[in-house]
Structure formats: structure tokens, C-alpha cells
Design an enzyme around this catalytic site. Structure first.
Site, short mmCIF file in Angstrom:
data_model
loop_
_atom_site.label_atom_id
_atom_site.label_comp_id
_atom_site.label_asym_id
_atom_site.label_seq_id
_atom_site.Cartn_x
_atom_site.Cartn_y
_atom_site.Cartn_z
N CYS A 66 -1.24 -0.86 2.88
CA CYS A 66 -1.92 -0.02 3.85
C CYS A 66 -3.07 -0.82 4.46
CB CYS A 66 -2.49 1.21 3.17
SG CYS A 66 -1.35 1.96 2.02
N ALA B 87 7.37 1.99 12.17
CA ALA B 87 5.93 2.27 12.14
C ALA B 87 5.78 3.75 11.83
CB ALA B 87 5.29 1.91 13.47
N ILE B 88 6.17 4.10 10.61
CA ILE B 88 6.07 5.50 10.20
C ILE B 88 4.60 5.85 10.00
CG2 ILE B 88 6.89 7.21 8.52
CD1 ILE B 88 9.16 5.77 9.99
N GLY B 89 3.84 4.85 9.58
CA GLY B 89 2.41 5.07 9.44
C GLY B 89 2.06 5.93 8.24
N LEU B 90 2.85 5.77 7.19
CA LEU B 90 2.55 6.46 5.92
C LEU B 90 2.51 7.98 6.06
CD1 LEU B 90 0.09 4.47 3.70
CD2 LEU B 90 2.57 4.69 3.58
N GLY C 215 16.59 -0.94 0.68
CA GLY C 215 15.86 -0.23 1.71
C GLY C 215 16.74 0.13 2.89
N ASN D 122 7.31 -6.01 0.78
CA ASN D 122 7.18 -4.96 1.77
C ASN D 122 7.59 -5.56 3.14
OD1 ASN D 122 6.34 -2.49 3.03
ND2 ASN D 122 4.95 -2.19 1.30
N THR D 123 7.35 -4.84 4.21
CA THR D 123 7.82 -5.31 5.51
C THR D 123 6.88 -6.34 6.15
OG1 THR D 123 6.68 -3.46 6.56
CG2 THR D 123 8.98 -3.14 5.98
N LYS E 188 3.15 -3.35 -5.45
CA LYS E 188 4.08 -3.83 -4.43
C LYS E 188 3.37 -4.73 -3.44
CE LYS E 188 7.54 -2.28 -1.15
NZ LYS E 188 8.29 -1.09 -0.71
#
Ligand SMILES: Cc1cc2nc3c(=O)[nH]c(=O)nc-3n(C[C@H](O)[C@H](O)[C@H](O)COP(=O)(O)OP(=O)(O)OC[C@H]3O[C@@H](n4cnc5c(N)ncnc54)[C@H](O)[C@@H]3O)c2cc1C
Ligand SMILES: Cc1cc2nc3c(=O)[nH]c(=O)nc-3n(C[C@H](O)[C@H](O)[C@H](O)COP(=O)(O)OP(=O)(O)OC[C@H]3O[C@@H](n4cnc5c(N)ncnc54)[C@H](O)[C@@H]3O)c2cc1C
Ligand SMILES: Cc1cc2nc3c(=O)[nH]c(=O)nc-3n(C[C@H](O)[C@H](O)[C@H](O)COP(=O)(O)O)c2cc1C
Ligand SMILES: Cc1cc2nc3c(=O)[nH]c(=O)nc-3n(C[C@H](O)[C@H](O)[C@H](O)COP(=O)(O)O)c2cc1C
Ligand code: FES
Ligand code: FES
Lengths: 321, 270, 321, 270
Positions: free
Chosen positions: A145, A78-81, A280, A206-207, A179
Site C-alpha cells: 500500500c 488499479a482496484i485501489g484496495l 492470481g 505483488n504487482t 508479502k
């Protein structure tokens, strides 16, 4: 067959790649790596193209820690962009001007218009001094996002995805990938919407939205409560989605990803219709991962008699891709 | 072929705060000793040992198919071609590493991170809590090499943990245990008041968040500057993923590349 | 705290369970087990309720082999709802009349009406001679059977799910659970639709649609090409979905599942709001799995000071369940 | 405590085609011998050995965290309190088991499956291909105990595989290898024509699908009845999940509970 003789070149839309492996956005930072590694890491960059971490218009702080941990055969993040915004991103990019591989800029945003704004900012910088930068060959729109009420992403909605894509398409003539998020009932309508709105190709997956608890408190472990699951655990679902999109949209170049740790894994995505594949989580197992996977892919092609890696494309599909 | 074998490099002097190398090398375990709850591993790791800086760490691949992410461990010692690690079994990965056998080869990436700054240190007060004492032996060795006097205070939960003190070679070492079985009963922070640290002392601390907060308060009160080494769950270990950030007064910083060592007064314990 | 003192009883709607563990449909066959095991396996049945494999109106052949294989930290299956039909199912059920635990009949179907037909058949049999059968306490509607064009399931559509639930509700006064599929953008609208249509509770999650390739041919490994992924690999996604539904529908009893292999895993689902939990793939690790998980759950509750397992319910949620 | 320890049971006579027991027991490896590509493990497994029937199998838990589903292996021998397994490393799980060390304990569930019917067999012709020979030693032992004469024909890919013949104790054993390095060059089916099997013989075969199809054709031509033991990927191993079905003339049947032994003429090879 001699592995060295295998032709690994692929064509991702208008882009010629030396081999099918690229890094998955957010899992490899060439600017950082070059800074901290011995030797000329920029020249020795192992991937066929460089996909940096998703960049947004303005700097973003990202989510509260903790942000990562391991799960059964996978990891959650959960890097959160978190990113320094497009201006600082371009500064960083200029430090790896010597890169001999194309760059595919991963673009994020909240509002649908923000994506096109980022693309325009990059185009402007390139217009003002392309020689300050490595070869920016195109963009990958990260539509995962959260945007839709309830925390869902733009990428769950074909219409929003089309909007974002159309606006970005209008802003650049370069390669445009979208993506896709796997957190959908059916990935095909979104895939189709992106292509109809002007995407040259699609990246997936993506995840997966997921949750891990702290084993002692039983409270959500991640600072953000939920995060994205990736790694070998999700590979069977990712393969299914790549195959589905390849069958639904034959001829559309796909970048497949999700749990690729070995050459066989990479080849499996290609067999499901991917033109290129992205690595990844495997980057976190060691800097040698891309070389190991590439050598493995070459050996696996040779062992199966594929003189060209493109000969393997789509062999798992009901009809070829 | 390991990356190390591909690019042999000359021995170099240690640069201030250490270089950060993401290359991996396979390192043989040459000794493994139990100290109560901890295990000290000695590895043949000439390349890492030659350039490691106190406070740096290595990312260790846990053998076996059940582990994907590497685990971070501080450099405990770096003497000649030997690298020491001090391991507490806190989960399946560290358990497996604590069980490493002599002769087994482990895959290490590093040394990584920005270590303890040593420039201008005149007296050092080292504060360790539990496994947080791990980076303090190499720090002691480096300070001794510069002729800096060292005092150390370690706090442990119980006598079993405290047995690790025997793995250290620090002349002036005080120990506290929470259960009172060894040394002074209580927390390591209780020890600090009792030590009369000179006002010129630099504090170096590593341990649980609560301990770091206590040391921070005490040092602020005593007017001492210092450094803290922090822990965070990591994925890449090389500054790429932004997975390991911690809160600081300068904003969220990455433990793996901007740390693990931070100025004591900039750390924000939640 | 003494593990033996932990109160493990839970109330699943109107149903009192001795402890929170049930078997996940399709992964434990008590009729078969009783036939092949020493001792009185029916009396020693380890779960708090017995959920048999999904039954349909008529016998089904199931999918072509191969049907199962292992994946990273998980497994994939494409049994294809093989079952002998409701009549033969009832015959089998009568052989375990001595079961001291309630049975929750898992019901499948293609047409939405088929579910209610199966429920009616069971009700009729019970009406004609309940003493021939163990205590049938209720039903679990498995709405993951493909029905919608494109191979999607009834359970991806709130309206179809409501239809199936309403019809079944009309056919029985017993406990009615609806088992949700995780292959959706948002599981909450489907969950809500099922509850509004009369479901007493919800089970989640069923398996994730996925694909595995044969490593040598690179063709789909499963006879059916795609199958369902389960096991520890999916646990983080399953936990997220259970927590989401628990937060969206507080008070609705949930049966959580997906990768439960240990007592901590079970407790994690309860912390995310589940009342009961189901054990699937773990049954394939050995017949002792349920006992091991139950003992682990008891020990984990004790270690954390939960005198009642219900004290742990919802502790991972933003607000309790 | 293992299930076996919980419920001790008396030694009983073997019932026809064997009972199927899903209980697990931990069994110590007492011997491990390599035969070319195969490894013969001998385990101390009194409860399983006492009741196993030829053609039955056990589900073995592969040690280590990377494996979840058990792996099926035929009973190679059951003599006194010893259970023998013959293992070919074909993937990570079987590789790990082939590397099992003497003294290690393996977790076995079984014996499982319906074995070879022995009632009314007057002469036996055993046909094995590759690792498919595994169940044929116990079958030989059982037939010998009943005074039934046994002839066996084994086919292997190459000399390395064929070394496993030394692990067998069968008097009249013919071998074929595809590369011609040992015995008759060619497939095991080529051997069959050369053996003059009496018309009263019962055929027992186990091996790759192509071999079973060939034996099926040959036996039909020669008017011989017989049995085939089949393989399938399994999850539960006890008839619960319907994961292991194969096509037969009676419809899709479960290898684990309705097999692995089927009448040779009912098997449908796709
Ligand atoms: C810079 C740094 C230096 C460290 N030095 C030492 C040392 O010298 N000796 C020592 O015994 N331990 C040290 N640790 C802690 C050590 O990394 C963890 O105990 C270990 O990773 C736990 O892994 P596990 O598989 O046993 O636990 P699990 O909880 O099963 O691990 C799951 C995941 O969480 C991560 N994780 C779990 N606990 C921690 C933790 N406390 N810190 C960081 N990641 C964690 C693991 O790396 C893994 O990715 C250090 C941590 C950091 C960040
Ligand atoms: C009734 C029966 C008896 C058998 N007896 C023997 C024996 O005596 N000696 C021996 O060496 N092998 C035997 N096999 C085959 C053996 O089970 C497989 O080689 C083994 O399961 C492969 O596991 P792996 O992890 O090495 O391979 P992987 O391919 O990595 O396994 C992945 C999954 O597929 C399954 N699988 C893979 N290959 C097979 C196969 N051929 N048959 C069934 N499942 C498979 C595994 O069990 C596992 O679940 C038997 C199989 C069956 C069904
Ligand atoms: C730590 C981490 C950060 C990521 N950041 C991004 C990102 O910024 N943008 C993006 O499009 N995908 C991001 N991803 C998703 C990956 O690019 C990739 O789609 C996903 O991890 C699946 O591949 P894998 O299983 O090989 O990891 C991130 C993944 C991880 C693990
Ligand atoms: C072999 C197998 C067969 C299954 N059959 C059914 C079924 O008939 N009906 C159903 O509702 N779910 C079925 N499932 C799904 C499980 O009940 C459960 O939802 C899923 O496996 C997740 O739990 P797990 O991860 O613990 O296995 C099956 C799962 C497996 C592995
Ligand atoms: S662990 Fe990736 S940035 Fe620190
Ligand atoms: S493996 Fe489950 S029925 Fe045979």
C-alpha cells in the site's frame, strides 16, 4: 510414475497444506463464488488455503474506474484496495464457515499501526466465537500500500516493513507472512527485515507499478493513472526474485507467485525455492484454472520423477533451499 | 472434461433477474451471419440457453494464445438449445470472435450478471445504440412471452451499422442513423421525442455512455422509470476482483455481478 | 490528414533527428547488416541515429551460452556485454563511414573511470581523423553493468551514476545521454543525479533482471543464470517510468524504449514524454521492422491530427513535458 | 510490400559457402507431407531457393500473435523455385509450423549462415541424428551435381522418427534406431565403424551435441576431416545480437553468422 502417487503435501511454517496451491489475494472471492455457483463450492474449494482480498480497518472505496485491462501477456489493475473493512469482512467470512481449508487473512493499511489493528480485530472476533468462522490459520501482510512520500509503498523500506511486521507479530501467535513488493532495487534487505521482525514466511511478488494508455486519447487508461502489472509477462522477473530470496534466506518458507498459468509454471516457482505458490490472474481465465494447474503440477512432478513435490524445491538454485 | 460435463443440471425455470453461473462450457458455433459491421453467432449451448435471463452476459475465451482475459458479450438470443451472440469487432479479441467459423467450439462462462427486471412491466420502450442493441432481442422475446407490448428505437452511426436491424425480430422498431443513410437522421435520442411512449412505459436502454445520459435526461423529463445496461472492462466477470465498477448513486457497483443492468436513475455518467 | 504531411523531426538536445526512431543498443548491428545485405544498406539505414552495441575499453568475451530465449510476450538475454573493445569498435565504425545519420556511441565499463576512458579514446580517434568515421554525435552511458556488491549495477546508485556521468562529461563536448536501469525502487533520483552531473538527456529503460528455467531440467536456462527481460511484456512498466521521469524532470530530453513493436507503441512513449524512442526486440522480428514502425507512427499521428510528432509529446502526462 | 518485392534481383550463381541475406519474403506453402514425427514443407520461394547454399538456414516467423522471435530452420531442399523445410514439432512454434496448411504464406528471412564448404571434397560421408538430417538432402544434391560420391548414416530414436528416411533421396543411406525397430539397432555412431569410409572422405554431420561429440572422436581416430552444423537459440539470426554463440577452439562464435557449419575439429561440446 503415476501422477496420482505424487505426494503434494507441503508445510508452510507451522501450517500443513494438502498441496502447494493457494489463491493470490484479490483474485478469488470465495464468498462471492459460493453465492453464485451451483453445488457446494465451499466444500469443493480447490486451493489448499484461502487468501481473501486484502482487508483494511475501515471500508475503502477503491480507485476510480476503469480499473483493469489486458496488456501483452498480462493485465494491469488499479482496484485501489477497495474492501468493506474488517467488520464486514468478518461477516462475509462467517458465511463460509464450512470451508475445510485454512484461511490466511490478507491485511493492508496506511499507517504502520493499522496492520496490527486489523489483526487484533480478527483475533478478537475469533476469541469471541471461533466456531462462527472457518479456520483462520494466519495472516499475510500486504505492504504494497502506498505510504512513503512519492507514492512508494511501505514494502520498499526495510525499516517500515519491520515496524509493520513487529506490530502484527505482537498481535497474533498464528502464521505470519509478509508479502513483498517487486518494485525495489533489491528485494533481499526487505525480506530479511521482515523475517528478523518476526515473519514466519514471505509471499512474493505483488504487482509491478505500470501504466497503460488509452489508444485513442493517449491519456492514461486507468482511472488511477498507474496500476499493477501481473500475469505471464512478469513471470521471469518474479522467478528471479523468488530465487534471490530463497538463496539469501534459506529455510524461510516462501509463497511464490507471478504469472502462474500452468503446472509447469507452478513447478518452476517451487524449483526456485518456493514452498507454496499462489495463482492470481489465471483465476480470471475460468473457475477451472486451479484444478487444471494442480493436475498439471502433479503430472509434471510425475514426469520428472519427483515422488514428493518437495523434492523439486530449490533444484534451480545454486545450492538447495 | 468441462465443468458442465462434470455437473449436469436439470432444466429449471428462469429465476427473476437470472442466476449467475461461473461454470464454463465448450459451445459449438452452428451459424455465423454478417450484418454489416456486426456478426451474429449462433452457438449450441443448451445449459446456458436454458437458464439465461435477458440482460445477462457470457464471458468468452478468445481462441489463440494471444488472449488471456475473457471478453464479455450479452446474450443476444436464447432459444431452445441455441445461444445467440452479436459481435462488433472493436479490437483484436472481438475481431477474432467475429471471425469464428461454423464448427469451431468456443469456451463460454455464464450466464452472468443481473438481467433486466421484468416484474410489473406493462409497456416496454427499448433503446439501443450501436452494439448496445445486442441484449434487446432476448428482452423482446421474454416480454412477448409475457404479453408485454414492445417498442424499440435503435441508433447507429451509419448505414453499415444499421444493417444489423435485419438480425432483429422486433415488430415496432425505429432506426436512426447519424449519417442519415437509414431511417431518421440523427441520434436515437431524437427518435424518443417522436415516439409517443405511454406514461406507463418502462425504458430499457443499452449503448454508449453519452446515449445513456441522454436517455436518462429524457426519461426523467417524461417521468418514465427504466433500466440501463452498462459496459465496463472486466477481469473475473464474477464479482471477485472489483475491476468493473461504475459510479452509481449507491456508490461504485460492479457491472459484472451487481449489473450490468442498473436502474436508469441511479446511473452516474461521468 | 495526410500521413506524408506529418512532420516527424525532433530535437534531442543539440541533435536534430529526421524522425524519433533510433535503434536500442545491442539489437542492431549496422556493420554486420551492411556486410550481409544486398544494396547499400548503410545509405538506406532506417533509423534517425545509429546506437551501436555497448563498447568497453577492452574486448569482452561475454557470458556463457545459451544467451537468449523467448518468454511470454518478451525475450531474455544474457549477452554479458560481449564486444571487441573500443579499438576494434572504431575499426568497424570506419567501415560505415558513408552513414548519413549521426552515431551515438553506447559506452560501458566496470570501474566508473572506464566510461570516461572509452569516451576519450573515441574523441582521440575522431581528433586524428574524423573523416574516417561517420558523424559521431554523442554518447549513451550504459550504467547497467554490474558493479555494486551483490551484482547490482552502477545505475541503481545516484552517486555512482553522477560520478560516471561527470567523468564522461569532462571528456566530451558532444551529446551525452545516460541510459537508466529499471531495476530500482525509484528511477527519479538516479535520473536527477545524471542530469545534475551533466547529462544532456536520458535513455530508459534498459532490461529487467529476470530468470528463465529450462523446462526439462528445471535449472536456469541461461548460461549466466539470470538475464535481462525486454519486449512487449515490459512496455507498461517502461511507460510508467518514462512518464515519471518526464514529470520529475520537465524539459530533459528522453529516449523512451521497452517493447516498441508498432507505431502506436512508439507514439505512446512520446505521449509519456519521450522525445525520441528506441526499438530493441522488434529488430529481431525482421529487418523491415523499423520502416513498419516509422510508417505506423506517421499514420497514427495523422489519424489523431498531430501535424508534428512533437505535438503528441507529453499528452499522457499530468501536465505537458 | 515485401522486401523481396521492393528489390528484385537477378539469379546468380551460388557463391562459395553462400551469401547471407536478411531480407524477408512471404512464401506460399505448396505441399506439406508428414513423415512420422516430421513434416516436410515445400514453399514457393524462388529468391531464396535460387541462392541458398547447403547448410544455410532461414528464420521463419511463426504465424499468430503468440510468437515474437523467428525460428531457425535448415534448408532441406532448394530445387528450382521451391524451398523445402523439414520440421520436427519440439515446442509451440515448431508445432504450429509443422501444422502449416497448403496455401498458407509463411514469412521467411534468409538464406542465412555459412553453409558447408564443398571445395575439394572427393567423397562425402553424411551423418545425421534425428532432425539433424534436415540439411543433408540439399548437401547431397549439391555434391551429386559436382559428381562427388555420397554415403549417409542417419540415426533415429525410434521407428516413428525413422520414417523421415522416405523423404530423402540419397542412394547409399544407412539407418540406425535406438529402439532397434528400423535398420541397425543402436546409435548412428555405431553405424560409422561398420561403414568403411575411404580415408579421403569428408565428414558432414548435424544432430544432437552428444552425437557430434561421438562423430568428432570417431573422425579424429579415423583421421578424417569434416564439418559439423550446430544449433543454438537465436534472436536476430544475422550476427547482430551475439545471442547464439557456441564454444569453439577459436573462442565463442555465432552460429547464425559464423556458423551454423564449423570445422568438426574446432567444435567444443561442453
Ligand atoms: C456486460 C457487457 C456486455 C457486452 N456485450 C457486448 C455484445 O453483445 N457485443 C459486443 O460486440 N460487445 C459487447 N461488449 C463489449 C465487448 O466486451 C468488447 O468490445 C470486447 O471485450 C473488446 O475486446 P477486444 O479484444 O476486441 O478489444 P481490446 O480493446 O483489445 O480489449 C482489451 C481489453 O479491454 C476489454 N474491453 C475493451 N473494450 C471493452 C468494452 N467496450 N467493454 C468491456 N471491455 C472492453 C477487453 O475485454 C479486454 O480485456 C460488452 C461488454 C460488457 C461489459
Ligand atoms: C541453424 C539451425 C537449424 C535448424 N534446423 C532445423 C530444421 O531443419 N528442422 C527442425 O525441426 N528444427 C531445426 N532447428 C531447431 C528449431 O529451430 C527449433 O526446434 C525451434 O526453434 C523450436 O521452437 P519452438 O517454438 O517449437 O520451441 P520453444 O522451446 O518453445 O522455443 C522457445 C525459443 O527457443 C528457441 N529454440 C528452442 N529450441 C531450439 C533449438 N533446438 N535450436 C534453436 N533454437 C531453439 C526458439 O527458436 C524460441 O526462440 C534448427 C535450429 C538451428 C539453430
Ligand atoms: C485484480 C487484482 C487484484 C489484486 N488485489 C490484491 C490485494 O488486494 N492484495 C494483494 O496482496 N495482492 C493483490 N493482487 C496481487 C496478486 O495477489 C498477485 O500478487 C499478483 O497478481 C501476481 O500474481 P499473478 O501474476 O498470478 O496475477 C491483485 C492482483 C490483481 C490482478
Ligand atoms: C539481445 C540484447 C542485447 C542488448 N544489449 C545492450 C547493450 O549492449 N547495451 C545497452 O545499453 N542495452 C542493451 N540491450 C537493451 C536494449 O537496448 C533495450 O534497452 C531493451 O531491450 C528494451 O527495449 P526492447 O523492449 O525494445 O527490446 C540489449 C537488449 C537485447 C534484447
Ligand atoms: S470483473 Fe471482477 S468484479 Fe466484475
Ligand atoms: S542470433 Fe543474433 S548473433 Fe546469432
Amino acid at each position: 510414475m503415476n501422477p496420482a502417487a505424487v505426494d503434494l503435501r507441503v508445510r508452510l511454517g507451522r501450517l500443513e497444506l494438502e498441496h502447494p496451491l493457494v489463491d493470490a489475494s484479490g483474485t478469488f472471492d470465495l464468498v462471492e463464488t459460493a453465492r453464485r455457483s451451483r453445488g457446494d463450492y465451499v466444500a469443493a474449494f480447490p486451493y489448499a488455503a484461502y487468501v481473501p482480498k486484502t482487508v483494511t480497518l475501515d471500508a475503502r472505496e477503491g480507485g476510480p474506474p476503469p480499473r483493469v485491462t489486458e496488456t501483452p501477456c498480462g493485465m494491469i489493475n488499479a482496484i485501489g484496495l477497495e474492501n468493506p473493512g474488517v467488520a464486514a469482512f468478518l461477516e462475509g467470512l462467517s458465511t463460509i464457515v464450512g470451508l475445510r481449508r485454512p484461511v490466511i487473512v490478507s491485511v493492508g493499511g496506511n499507517a504502520t499501526q493499522e496492520y496490527a489493528d486489523v489483526v487484533r480485530r480478527v483475533e478478537t472476533a475469533l476469541g469471541e466465537g471461533a466456531r462462527r468462522f472457518p479456520d483462520v490459520a494466519g495472516y499475510e501482510l500486504n505492504v504494497s500500500c502506498p505510504n512513503v512520500p512519492g507514492g512508494l509503498a511501505i514494502g520498499v523500506d526495510p525499516q517500515l516493513t519491520a515496524e509493520v511486521t513487529r506490530a502484527a507479530r505482537a498481535a497474533t501467535g498464528r502464521l505470519l507472512l509478509v508479502k513483498l513488493t517487486p518494485n525495489v532495487t533489491d528485494v533481499r534487505p526487505v525480506a530479511r527485515a521482515a523475517v528478523e521482525a518476526g515473519a514466519d514466511g514471505l509471499s512474493l511478488v505483488n504487482t509491478f507499478r505500470a501504466m497503460v494508455l488509452d489508444r485513442s486519447s493517449l491519456r492514461p487508461f486507468l482511472g488511477n493513472s498507474t496500476g499493477g502489472l501481473s500475469g505471464p509477462a512478469i513471470k521471469p522477473i518474479a522467478l528471479r526474485m523468488v530465487a534471490e530470496v530463497a538463496e539469501a534466506l534459506p529455510g524461510v518458507p516462501l509463497v511464490g507467485m507471478g504469472g502462474i498459468m500452468t503446472g509447469v509454471d507452478a513447478l518452476e516457482f517451487i524449483a526456485c525455492g518456493a514452498t507454496a505458490v499462489a495463482v492470481g490472474m489465471a483465476n480470471f481465465t475460468g473457475l477451472e484454472a486451479p484444478r487444471r494447474i494442480l493436475d498439471g503440477l502433479r503430472a509434471e512432478c510425475a514426469a520428472r520423477g519427483f515422488a514428493r513435490v518437495t523434492d523439486a524445491r530449490g533444484v534451480a538454485l545454486a545450492r538447495g533451499a | 472434461m468441462t465443468a458442465a460435463a462434470r455437473s449436469p443440471h436439470p432444466r429449471r425455470a428462469r429465476p427473476e433477474r437470472g442466476e449467475q453461473w461461473a461454470e464454463t462450457s465448450r459451445c459449438r458455433v452452428v451459424a455465423a451471419r454478417r450484418f454489416g459491421a456486426f456478426t451474429a453467432l449462433e452457438l449450441l449451448a443448451p445449459e446456458i440457453a436454458a437458464v439465461a435471463w435477458p440482460g445477462q452476459f457470457v464471458m468468452v475465451k478468445v481462441p489463440g494464445s494471444g488472449f488471456l482475459l475473457r471478453r464479455p458479450f450479452s446474450v443476444f438470443t436464447a432459444r431452445g438449445d441455441r445461444l445467440g451472440l452479436l459481435i462488433e469487432a472493436r479490437g483484436p479479441g472481438s475481431e477474432r470472435l467475429a471471425d469464428a467459423q461454423v464448427g469451431e467450439a468456443l469456451d463460454l462462462a455464464g450466464p452472468l450478471g443481473a438481467g433486466f427486471p421484468l416484474e410489473g412491466v406493462r409497456t416496454a420502450l427499448l433503446v439501443g445504440g450501436g452494439i448496445g442493441c445486442a441484449p434487446l432481442q432476448m428482452l423482446t422475446d421474454a416480454l412477448a412471452g409475457r404479453g408485454v407490448p414492445v417498442m424499440a428505437a435503435f441508433g447507429f452511426r451509419d448505414g453499415r451499422q444499421a444493417r444489423v436491424a435485419a438480425a432483429f425480430d422486433i415488430e415496432r422498431l425505429w432506426v436512426a442513423t447519424e449519417d442519415g443513410s437509414v431511417g431518421r437522421p440523427g441520434m436515437v435520442s431524437d427518435l424518443l421525442a417522436a415516439l409517443d411512449a405511454p406514461p406507463s412505459a418502462t425504458v430499457f436502454c443499452c449503448g454508449p455512455a453519452a446515449m445513456i445520459a441522454a436517455v436518462q435526461r429524457w426519461a426523467a423529463g417524461a417521468g418514465l422509470r427504466g433500466y440501463a445496461s452498462l459496459e465496463a472492462h472486466m477481469a473475473c466477470g464474477v464479482g471477485a476482483c472489483h475491476g468493473c465498477v461504475v459510479a452509481t448513486k449507491r456508490g461504485a457497483l460492479r457491472v459484472c455481478s451487481e449489473g450490468p443492468v442498473f436502474a436508469l436513475d441511479e446511473v452516474v455518467i461521468p
